[in-house]
Motif scaffolding. Structure first.
Motif, PDB file in Angstrom:
ATOM      1  N   GLY A  42       0.796  -1.232   0.000  1.00 21.86           N
ATOM      2  CA  GLY A  42       0.000   0.000   0.000  1.00 21.86           C
ATOM      3  C   GLY A  42       0.820   1.270   0.000  1.00 21.86           C
ATOM      4  N   GLN A  43       2.053   1.207  -0.500  1.00 26.15           N
ATOM      5  CA  GLN A  43       2.909   2.396  -0.527  1.00 26.15           C
ATOM      6  C   GLN A  43       2.265   3.550  -1.297  1.00 26.15           C
ATOM      7  OE1 GLN A  43       7.116   1.701  -1.640  1.00 26.15           O
ATOM      8  NE2 GLN A  43       6.723  -0.469  -1.325  1.00 26.15           N
ATOM      9  N   LEU A  44       1.458   3.218  -2.294  1.00 27.96           N
ATOM     10  CA  LEU A  44       0.851   4.249  -3.132  1.00 27.96           C
ATOM     11  C   LEU A  44      -0.623   4.474  -2.829  1.00 27.96           C
ATOM     12  CD1 LEU A  44       2.539   3.364  -6.548  1.00 27.96           C
ATOM     13  CD2 LEU A  44       3.337   4.892  -4.732  1.00 27.96           C
ATOM     14  N   GLU A  95      -7.586   4.263  -4.417  1.00 27.84           N
ATOM     15  CA  GLU A  95      -6.684   5.369  -4.752  1.00 27.84           C
ATOM     16  C   GLU A  95      -5.752   5.003  -5.899  1.00 27.84           C
ATOM     17  OE1 GLU A  95      -6.530   7.474  -0.348  1.00 27.84           O
ATOM     18  OE2 GLU A  95      -5.268   5.741  -0.788  1.00 27.84           O
ATOM     19  N   MET A  96      -5.296   3.740  -5.924  1.00 27.97           N
ATOM     20  CA  MET A  96      -4.416   3.337  -7.023  1.00 27.97           C
ATOM     21  C   MET A  96      -5.168   3.217  -8.343  1.00 27.97           C
ATOM     22  SD  MET A  96      -1.472   0.865  -5.406  1.00 27.97           S
ATOM     23  CE  MET A  96      -2.474  -0.044  -4.236  1.00 27.97           C
ATOM     24  N   VAL A  97      -6.433   2.781  -8.295  1.00 28.60           N
ATOM     25  CA  VAL A  97      -7.236   2.755  -9.523  1.00 28.60           C
ATOM     26  C   VAL A  97      -7.382   4.175 -10.069  1.00 28.60           C
ATOM     27  CG1 VAL A  97      -9.524   2.293 -10.484  1.00 28.60           C
ATOM     28  CG2 VAL A  97      -8.473   0.649  -8.942  1.00 28.60           C
ATOM     29  N   GLU A  98      -7.574   5.133  -9.180  1.00 20.93           N
ATOM     30  CA  GLU A  98      -7.684   6.530  -9.616  1.00 20.93           C
ATOM     31  C   GLU A  98      -6.374   7.026 -10.217  1.00 20.93           C
ATOM     32  OE1 GLU A  98      -9.079   8.283  -5.992  1.00 20.93           O
ATOM     33  OE2 GLU A  98     -11.189   7.841  -6.424  1.00 20.93           O
ATOM     34  N   ALA A 119     -14.345  -6.530  -6.375  1.00 20.54           N
ATOM     35  CA  ALA A 119     -15.352  -5.812  -5.586  1.00 20.54           C
ATOM     36  C   ALA A 119     -15.059  -4.319  -5.533  1.00 20.54           C
ATOM     37  CB  ALA A 119     -15.414  -6.386  -4.175  1.00 20.54           C
ATOM     38  N   ALA A 120     -13.781  -3.959  -5.484  1.00 25.07           N
ATOM     39  CA  ALA A 120     -13.413  -2.548  -5.423  1.00 25.07           C
ATOM     40  C   ALA A 120     -13.623  -1.841  -6.760  1.00 25.07           C
ATOM     41  CB  ALA A 120     -11.957  -2.410  -4.986  1.00 25.07           C
ATOM     42  N   LEU A 121     -13.772  -2.627  -7.833  1.00 23.34           N
ATOM     43  CA  LEU A 121     -13.957  -2.040  -9.163  1.00 23.34           C
ATOM     44  C   LEU A 121     -15.421  -1.772  -9.484  1.00 23.34           C
ATOM     45  CD1 LEU A 121     -11.419  -4.162 -11.247  1.00 23.34           C
ATOM     46  CD2 LEU A 121     -11.251  -1.712 -10.746  1.00 23.34           C
TER      47      LEU A 121
END
Length: 332
Positions: A67-69, A74-77, A92-94
């Motif tokens: 989860g560094q980024l 947030e990474m999908v964004e 599920a997060a998509l």
């Protein structure tokens, strides 16, 4: 995410781009939220090695685990604006980006692991990946994330009646929230990084996840009851930025596809091994593990499934149902 982490992420964005050239090499930056012991990270390392092999060192991956980024969302964004090349994210997060992904969060849509992979690697799976285009994303492939089951702190879940009134942590997925409601529970979306403390403090009574996640998170230290009712089998998806992928040559995209296929095959075997080891480890730590009768759970979600009739998700449900192996065929 805390204010400190948001500031760090903002600073990172000032310098991070999804794709860059370093010493005549094209470097694709890949983030994910899991630790370096996880099967996903090991598979992405394999993908990086294979990609370097196929491209003779001209195309490489640089991994940012733990989860560094930022979070999965947030990474999908970051992918959407081209500031990151790839990430691994739960389907599920998509679903908040593309409605087609909701189907994977529905309970009991697959009859076995074999059936699940048959669907993922069929036109159905490809159509769902293609739907990501509308969100400026490209789906590269699926990783196995096993099946999700209930683990609780105070008592075992033997049937849906044991979920009634309990606060159960779920991912940030409206479909998952509705599923828990179908079982009579109170769904509580909490980020993965905050869940250990939430369980410890009694904010929630339990959660649901696959064996490796339950073990590696050490949630078994607080929730010693694990009921393998296997209500959902939500795959992980390796997603790329459409902007970044479109900037690659056709040959580079072919190398990436080959390396992705290699990573999928390795991840399948690593996942099975991780599941077996995780269950053995939690049992050794004193966790009570049961395999309840799934029939009451099936019956509890029938109305939930029917609520998707005459919708896009309902169409996918029908296609998946039709693809189920006939009785008498070999399944896991």
């Amino acid at each position: 995410m805390s204010l400190k982490n948001k500031l760090l992420l903002s600073l990172c964005l000032l310098t991070l781009v999804g794709c860059s050239s370093e010493n005549d090499k094209t470097v694709l930056r890949v983030g994910h939220t899991l630790d370096t012991k996880h099967a996903v990270h090991k598979s992405l390392l394999h993908m990086a090695a294979q990609l370097e092999h196929y491209s003779d060192g001209n195309l490489t991956l640089k991994l940012y685990p733990n989860g560094q980024l930022g979070s999965e969302r947030e990474m999908v964004e970051l992918l959407q604006i081209g500031s990151l090349a790839m990430t691994k994210v739960s389907a599920a997060a998509l679903e908040s980006f593309v409605a087609d992904m909701k189907v994977f969060s529905l309970p009991y849509i697959f009859s076995s692991r074999d059936h699940r992979w048959q669907v993922l690697q069929s036109d159905i799976g490809e159509d769902i990946l293609a739907s990501l285009e509308q969100a400026h994303l490209r789906g590269l492939g699926y990783f196995d994330a096993g099946s999700r089951s209930f683990y609780t702190c105070d008592e075992m879940v033997n049937s849906p009646a044991d979920v009634e009134g309990k606060k159960i942590r779920v991912m940030n997925s409206q479909t998952a929230v509705k599923m828990i409601s179908a079982f009579g529970g109170a769904a509580t979306p909490i980020s993965w990084g905050e869940l250990y403390a939430a369980l410890q403090q009694g904010v929630v009574d339990g959660a649901e996840n696959n064996p490796p996640s339950y073990y590696l998170s050490r949630h078994y230290e607080i929730c010693p009851y694990y009921s393998l009712n296997e209500h959902t089998s939500v795959p992980d998806v390796v997603v790329s930025s459409k902007h970044v992928l479109d900037s690659l040559t056709m040959q580079q995209r072919q190398w990436l596809k080959q390396a992705m296929n290699d990573a999928v095959q390795l991840q399948k075997s690593l996942w099975l091994k991780a599941e077996t080891e995780a269950l053995a480890a939690v049992k050794a730590a004193g966790v009570e593990v049961i395999y309840p009768d799934k029939t009451p759970f099936f019956e509890a979600v029938v109305p939930f499934h029917q609520s998707f009739n005459n919708t896009l998700v309902g169409d996918y449900l029908e296609r998946i149902s039709v693809s189920k192996p006939k009785a008498g065929t070999s399944n896991e």
